[in-house]
Design a protein around this motif. Structure first.
Motif, PDB file in Angstrom:
ATOM      1  N   ASP B 424      26.071  -1.305  -5.573  1.00 53.84           N
ATOM      2  CA  ASP B 424      25.291  -0.980  -4.372  1.00 53.84           C
ATOM      3  C   ASP B 424      26.210  -1.078  -3.171  1.00 53.84           C
ATOM      4  O   ASP B 424      26.504  -2.171  -2.681  1.00 53.84           O
ATOM      5  N   SER B 426      25.790  -0.360  -0.312  1.00 60.21           N
ATOM      6  CA  SER B 426      25.192  -0.776   0.973  1.00 60.21           C
ATOM      7  C   SER B 426      25.365  -2.269   1.194  1.00 60.21           C
ATOM      8  O   SER B 426      25.186  -2.769   2.314  1.00 60.21           O
ATOM      9  N   SER B 431      28.028   1.314   4.334  1.00 62.79           N
ATOM     10  CA  SER B 431      26.987   1.986   3.578  1.00 62.79           C
ATOM     11  C   SER B 431      27.349   3.450   3.396  1.00 62.79           C
ATOM     12  O   SER B 431      27.972   4.074   4.274  1.00 62.79           O
TER      13      SER B 431
END
Lengths: 298, 565
Positions: B424, B426, B431
């Motif tokens: 992930d 982010s 991000s």
């Protein structure tokens, strides 16, 4: 001179006799030594000894010794016969018969001893010991026999003959010694006189034996006296000593004549019965042996 | 004197003195003159017949031509038996000594063991069978040499207690009781072959107790010995598994000497299955070693542990059958399912050959089997983290994730594929938006040292500035100066004009963001009419600034005319 001739005649026989003794003793000694191992073996062990078969009394040698001994013992009786039977009295001189008798009396028992293998049992032992007594008494008899003055053929001299002989000797000695004769007479007499003092028979015999044993010493004393005092030498000395010895002997014989003759008589009483006992048992012994088949080589 | 002599001779006691010596004790009753002729014959000394008149037993033997005394050289009694040497004199004369007596002469030569005993060991009362005639003849039974017989059993007791014939010499000889050279076991109903020939009799023939004879309390049972089957004597060590016919496999040459051809191993507690059926007997049953008693419960009783006790701690304690069969060492019967109990195989792990993980390594120990040249596969892996096998391709760059989430590599990766990353982005300070969401990771995360696929990827040391990835095609026309830690840094911030969605300068408003407002005809003019291409060091770019805002700067020349035309 007569005496010297007789002596020479006897010499030949003496040599023969000595040779006979020598040969016999050598043979005997050979057998004795040969069987010694057996004879010293304990009686109970003897049957195990190698020599048993031959040397036992019934063996070839053992019985042979018995036969020889017995033969000798029987031949001895010829002497008795010679004395008793008139027809034999011309058969040689009695003294030679006696010498042979003595020879047989010495050798016979010796062979019988080998035959006995020194084992003495039963009745025959009596015979054996009788034989020993007879033999030993023979020595005594011989000794007594010599104490009686005799001719060279062995016949007893009677008193007259004795005195003649003594006179001859005295004269001969006087010839040799000359002026010293009396001195010598006394000296010689001193040797003999002491025997007259002996009372008992045994004591007398003892003294005689001792004196005989001492005689060589006496003779030497006389000889030395002759040499130093009388200046004798060589054949003269020899003859003087010979005469003196004979005279001393004769004087003792004369001195003891009665007593010795008495003793000699008693001696026969000892000698003969034991001989008889011996012979009787011996014949029994031999008889039984032959009866049972022990006939040696026969 | 004469009377005395007669007296002596006639005295009865003196007659007894005629004997040359006392008779021995046994003949003492023959003492005395009257008895002389019982032994002595007139003129014949001592005849044997006289002795034999009393010694009737001996006479009978002589007449029958039996014994020592029947010989010619012993016919003359007195050669040996000498008498008149006293009560204690021993009559029997042993010429060479009793011990050296040549017994051959008796007609019974002493052979072998008979040479050893003393005379009286045999010649004694207990060995005399018929005592009565001897007692009648006043013989002392322990003293006489008569009375013995030549039959063995007249002196020896019957060791066999009647099992055999009485002719001992048909089997035994005089030398010794054992062995019995005349005995031939082959003549019995049971022929001895092979090892049976060397076995002591006692092994087959039981010792029985019998106290009939003093000093011999036992004997061997020969008669009635069962021999129909081997089991009559031998214990069936196979406990009946192979039936009663021992000779189908064994013979008398030796227990180990088994006839393999006839042997059906399947009758054993270890039937030969699989590869075992192909193995030579000697491989398991070493020559000369016992056939039976070989442990077989565990494979390792015969086989060496190829895995060197790596599985000893398993519940089965390393039982080979857990993974292998008798059909061969490979393939193993160890399944993935079984593997899952220890380490679940998923994803790409399922596709891997075992040895990829269970790599081989050189044996540390010395050779333990003929296969020692092989390398030992490491099966026991203590740790089960990814790094134990895979290592850390990131060289610690991502440790902070591992620590933070405690999920290990699976924080990003799965067992399906290395490339199947589930990160992930982010969670980072960068991000992924717009085009950044669509591009491959490696478009940004480049290998550090080389372009090799296995090269360490730069995951963490990336600058968030656009220019750190993207090329500034504007050739620093839009650099802005920032003060960082007191220093003045000049950098272009693309985001002033652009977005991650595309290259269009969506954030740029010419009217506001530039010093030249587009109005009128300027609104319709192509950008390139004003912003011309330039080049610096062979790189061409469009000049956006600084441009002069005066009109003539654009419209004053040929260019402007052309533009308007």
């Amino acid at each position: 001179m007569e005496i010297a001739t007789r002596t020479k005649q006897r010499d030949g026989f003496k040599i023969f006799l000595r040779l006979l003794y020598a040969v016999s003793l050598i043979i005997y000694t050979y057998f004795l030594l040969d069987g010694l191992g057996y004879y010293v073996t304990d009686i109970i062990e003897r049957p195990r000894h190698d020599g048993y078969r031959a040397l036992r009394p019934a063996g070839f040698y053992g019985q042979g010794f018995g036969v020889i001994g017995t033969a000798m013992m029987l031949l001895m009786l010829l002497y008795t016969a010679r004395k008793r039977f008139r027809f034999m009295q011309s058969w040689g001189s009695l003294s030679r018969w006696l010498d042979i008798h003595i020879y047989l009396g010495v050798m016979g028992p010796l062979f019988i001893i080998l035959h006995s293998t020194f084992k003495l049992n039963g009745l025959i032992a009596i015979s054996f010991w009788a034989m020993i007594i007879v033999a030993l008494s023979g020595f005594l008899g011989r000794y007594l026999y010599l104490q009686i003055p005799r001719t060279s053929k062995g016949r007893e001299l009677d008193l007259r003959e004795i005195y003649d002989l003594e006179a001859d000797l005295t004269e001969s000695l006087g010839n040799e010694l000359g002026a010293a004769r009396y001195d010598i007479e006394q000296r010689l007499a001193a040797f003999s006189n002491r025997f007259s003092q002996e009372k008992s028979t045994v004591g007398l015999l003892y003294s005689m034996v001792i004196a005989d044993l001492m005689r060589p010493l006496q003779v030497r004393k006389i000889k030395r006296y002759y040499e130093t005092e009388l200046q004798l030498s060589g054949a003269d000395l020899h003859r003087a000593v010979f005469l003196a010895r004979r005279k001393v002997k004769l004087e003792r014989q004369v001195l003891l004549l009665n007593k010795i003759q008495q003793l000699f008589h008693y001696w026969h009483v000892l000698h003969k019965p034991f001989a008889l006992l011996m012979y009787v048992i011996m014949f029994l012994h031999i008889g039984v042996a032959i009866w049972l088949g022990y006939t040696w080589i026969l | 004197m004469r009377h005395l002599l007669i007296f002596i001779l006639l005295t009865t006691s003196m007659w007894g003195q005629f004997t040359p010596g006392k008779l021995s004790r046994v003949h003492a009753d023959l003492e005395g003159l009257a008895n002389c002729t019982k032994c002595h014959s007139a003129g014949q000394q001592i005849k044997a017949s006289n002795c034999l008149d009393c010694h009737k037993l001996l006479k009978a033997r002589i007449d029958a031509n039996l014994g020592l005394h029947a010989r010619k050289e012993f016919r003359d009694c007195v050669q040996c038996h000498i008498e008149h040497h006293g009560l204690d004199f021993e009559l029997v004369y042993w010429k060479e000594g009793e011990k050296n007596f040549n017994h051959d002469k008796t007609g019974y030569p002493l052979e072998g063991g008979h040479k050893k005993p003393e005379c009286r060991d045999c010649h004694q009362e207990k060995n005399i069978v018929e005592k009565a005639p001897l007692i009648e003849a006043k013989k002392e039974l322990n003293r006489t040499f008569l009375g013995l017989r030549q039959e063995c059993l007249s002196c020896h007791h019957d060791e066999h207690r009647g099992q055999m014939e009485e002719d001992c010499l048909s089997c035994h000889n005089m030398d010794a009781w054992k062995p019995a050279p005349g005995f031939d076991h082959d003549k019995t109903k049971f022929k001895l072959t092979g090892k049976h020939q060397k076995v002591d009799c006692e092994k087959c023939h039981k010792s029985m107790t019998d106290n009939r004879f003093p000093g011999d309390a036992d004997f061997l049972q020969f008669k009635g010995t069962k021999f129909a089957t081997c089991q009559s004597c031998h214990e069936d060590t196979h406990k009946g598994r192979f039936g009663n016919d021992c000779q189908s496999c064994h013979n008398t040459s030796g227990w180990q000497d088994v006839n393999d051809r006839n042997f059906n191993h399947d009758k054993t507690r270890f039937p030969l299955r699989g590869k075992h059926g192909d193995v030579k007997c000697e491989s398991c049953h070493k020559p000369g070693k016992r056939k039976r008693g070989i442990p077989f419960n565990n494979c390792l009783d015969c086989h060496n542990d190829f895995h060197e006790r790596q599985f000893a701690d398993r519940p089965s304690k390393g039982e080979c059958a857990e993974c292998h069969t008798v059909d061969g060492f490979t393939p193993s019967t160890f399944t993935n399912k079984a593997h899952d109990e220890v380490f679940k195989l998923e994803g790409a792990h399922l596709a891997q050959p075992c040895f990829v993980c269970h790599s081989s390594e050189a044996k540390k120990t010395t050779a333990v089997s003929s296969r020692s040249t092989l390398k030992l596969n490491r099966f026991t892996i203590q740790s089960k983290t990814c790094q134990d096998c895979h290592g850390d391709p990131h060289k610690g760059d991502v440790d902070k994730f591992l620590a933070a989430e405690a999920a290990g590599c699976q924080f990003c990766h799965s067992v399906s594929s290395w490339r199947d990353v589930t990160f992930d982005h982010s969670s980072t300070r960068f991000s992924l938006v717009g085009k950044h969401e669509t591009i491959e990771c490696k478009a940004c995360h480049k290998p550090i040292e080389s372009d090799s696929p296995s090269a360490r990827i730069n995951l963490t040391k990336l600058d968030r500035l656009c220019v750190s990835c993207h090329t500034d095609i504007h050739e620093k026309q839009f650099d802005m100066t920032y003060e960082v830690s007191g220093k003045k840094v000049s950098v272009t911030d693309c985001r002033t004009c652009h977005t991650p969605h595309d290259w269009q300068a969506r954030n740029f408003d010419h009217d506001e963001d530039s010093q030249f407002k587009l109005e009128g005809a300027h609104e319709r003019v192509e950008c390139t009419a004003c912003h011309k291409s330039e080049s610096i060091a062979d790189r061409s770019f469009i000049r956006y600034k600084p441009l002069a805002t005066e009109c003539r700067s654009c419209h004053g020349g040929e260019k402007t005319r052309e533009a308007f035309n």
